[in-house]
Design a protein around this motif. Structure first.
Motif, PDB file in Angstrom:
ATOM      1  N   ILE A  38      -6.698   4.180 -11.308  1.00 47.37           N
ATOM      2  CA  ILE A  38      -6.564   3.301 -10.142  1.00 47.37           C
ATOM      3  C   ILE A  38      -7.546   2.151 -10.290  1.00 47.37           C
ATOM      4  O   ILE A  38      -8.738   2.365 -10.503  1.00 47.37           O
ATOM      5  N   ASP A  39      -7.031   0.932 -10.190  1.00 48.39           N
ATOM      6  CA  ASP A  39      -7.876  -0.261 -10.245  1.00 48.39           C
ATOM      7  C   ASP A  39      -8.295  -0.650  -8.826  1.00 48.39           C
ATOM      8  O   ASP A  39      -7.451  -0.850  -7.953  1.00 48.39           O
ATOM      9  N   ILE A  40      -9.601  -0.721  -8.600  1.00 47.43           N
ATOM     10  CA  ILE A  40     -10.126  -1.120  -7.300  1.00 47.43           C
ATOM     11  C   ILE A  40     -10.555  -2.580  -7.382  1.00 47.43           C
ATOM     12  O   ILE A  40     -11.433  -2.941  -8.167  1.00 47.43           O
ATOM     13  N   ILE A  41      -9.894  -3.423  -6.575  1.00 44.05           N
ATOM     14  CA  ILE A  41     -10.189  -4.856  -6.554  1.00 44.05           C
ATOM     15  C   ILE A  41     -10.963  -5.169  -5.277  1.00 44.05           C
ATOM     16  O   ILE A  41     -10.439  -5.040  -4.167  1.00 44.05           O
ATOM     17  N   ASP A  42     -12.220  -5.542  -5.431  1.00 43.28           N
ATOM     18  CA  ASP A  42     -13.096  -5.732  -4.277  1.00 43.28           C
ATOM     19  C   ASP A  42     -12.525  -6.715  -3.262  1.00 43.28           C
ATOM     20  O   ASP A  42     -12.630  -6.495  -2.045  1.00 43.28           O
ATOM     21  N   GLU A  43     -11.892  -7.799  -3.738  1.00 41.97           N
ATOM     22  CA  GLU A  43     -11.401  -8.832  -2.824  1.00 41.97           C
ATOM     23  C   GLU A  43     -10.282  -8.327  -1.918  1.00 41.97           C
ATOM     24  O   GLU A  43     -10.007  -8.910  -0.861  1.00 41.97           O
ATOM     25  N   ASP A  44      -9.620  -7.231  -2.316  1.00 41.61           N
ATOM     26  CA  ASP A  44      -8.486  -6.711  -1.531  1.00 41.61           C
ATOM     27  C   ASP A  44      -8.890  -5.589  -0.580  1.00 41.61           C
ATOM     28  O   ASP A  44      -8.043  -5.029   0.122  1.00 41.61           O
TER      29      ASP A  44
END
Length: 416
Positions: free
Chosen positions: A368-374
């Motif tokens: 799972i990729d965690i994208i801080d901006e989202d």
């Protein structure tokens, strides 16, 4: 077409924002009052134009053209019910000048809100609302009539403006109060079967809400109007005292007559007969409610049920209970989501990064990729995972039982 006819509307329809004039509203009320409780489909409702014009208050010489303009307006102004149904009031309006007649038909999509209503509806006399001279008074009357049995109703100023169709008008509250609230109060108290008062609720120095109190005027013993069933059902008469109040205040019985009834008949027997009285009132069969109620209890006016009807009722009750349970669950998860979202929005930048680090640690073994901006957008994948993470960490104790308790408390506060 009589002024003492009844107007019965779904509460969902009453709660729909409308921006109509006095005559247009009168046309709607008159048309609704012609619907029979037994109607399963809308019919073309035909009237003498002279009688119709007199009832809705059109007195100009060119009556035909005036009424044509108003019915055209009702056919050309769509409105929303529940935000997902866009509809107009009328499907057609046909004139027969040689006969002096008008024939009008409702839009078929309004059937669930006007026909065969069994629950969540409000009934009032046409004569009570048709006398009002302000469209605001008419709308406020039916919005408060729903809550007559509860006795109070609170609106935010913004919500009340929305329901009256004046969101962009009266930016200064004092103008809104003077031209809408005070004027409506004066008309309703003078011409209708209820009396209203209001209290302003402030946030800081600004009036943000208005709380109305609703009082039933002393009813004439031969009145043909019962309070609406939804508000009456809020407090089910499970005790002798509650049942006594129901017989006294809704059906007009005197206290000396009530005690023998409670001693002789079971609760179910009484309630089923009262339900039959309500149905007959809506059909226009009852002139003296107290006398008819006494006769119903003495002679048992209940409609005998076949085995099939009893089974159908059981299945319907079961289906209704399941639907209510599903709706409660949906509302619970919405409330939970709002709490989680509000919590996330209140996090400082440092707190947000700390929680994101915790989320990343919890999914490090997953692809799972965690994208801080989202993270703060629940519609993004990261935002959805972050909501779940915060929910499990901080809101595990917010169960559906806690939600139910909140709803009970809110209802109690609204009634105080």
């Amino acid at each position: 077409m009589r002024k003492n006819s009844l107007v019965t509307k779904s509460n969902n329809l009453i709660e729909t924002p409308l921006n109509l004039g006095v005559v247009e509203l009168r046309i709607i009320f008159v048309l609704i009052s012609t619907i029979s409780p037994n109607d399963e489909e809308f019919k073309p409702y035909r009237f003498k134009i002279s009688d119709f014009a007199k009832l809705i208050g059109v007195k100009n010489k060119n009556v035909y053209q005036q009424i044509k303009d108003y019915t055209y307006s009702l056919m050309s102004q769509p409105f929303y019910v529940h935000d997902n149904l866009q509809v107009t009031w009328l499907a057609s309006a046909e004139y027969f000048p040689g006969e002096g007649m008008i024939e009008v038909e409702f839009s078929p999509k309004l059937k669930p809100y006007l026909l065969q209503l069994k629950e969540k509806f409000t009934t009032y006399r046409l004569q009570d609302i048709i006398k009002l001279k302000s469209a605001y008074a008419m709308r406020i009357y039916e919005l408060l009539k729903q809550y007559e049995r509860i006795g109070t109703r609170t609106f935010t100023i913004q919500r009340l403006k929305e329901l009256l169709g004046v969101e962009d008008q009266y930016p200064v509250y004092s103008d809104f109060k003077k031209r809408v609230i005070v004027k409506a109060q004066e008309e309703i108290n003078k011409h209708t079967d209820i009396k209203i008062d209001y209290t302003e609720i402030k946030s800081g120095r600004k009036v943000s809400e208005v709380k109305f109190t609703i009082t039933s005027k002393t009813p004439d013993k031969k009145t043909t109007l019962l309070p609406n069933r939804e508000t009456a059902a809020i407090a089910q008469p499970n005790t002798s005292q509650q049942l006594s109040s129901l017989l006294k205040y809704e059906f007009g019985l005197k206290q000396p007559a009530i005690q023998p009834i409670l001693a002789e008949y079971s609760r179910d027997y009484i309630m089923e007969n009262l339900d039959k009285v309500r149905q007959d009132v809506l059909r226009g069969k009852v002139k003296d409610i107290p006398a008819y109620t006494m006769a119903a209890l003495k002679h048992d006016y209940r409609t005998p049920k076949t085995g099939l009807q009893a089974e159908q009722e059981r299945l319907q009750e079961e289906k209704s209970a399941q639907k209510q349970k599903a709706m409660e669950a949906e509302n619970y998860y919405k409330a939970l989501s709002v709490k989680v979202s509000d919590y996330i929005q209140q996090l400082s930048a440092e707190e947000l990064q700390a929680e994101l680090s915790g989320l990343k640690a919890s999914v490090k073994d997953k692809d799972i990729d965690i994208i801080d901006e989202d993270a703060t957008d629940p519609h993004r994948m990261t935002g959805a995972y972050f909501q779940q993470f915060i929910q499990k960490k901080f809101f595990a104790d917010y169960t559906i039982e806690v939600y139910r308790g909140e709803q009970v408390q809110q209802t109690a506060n609204a009634n105080n």
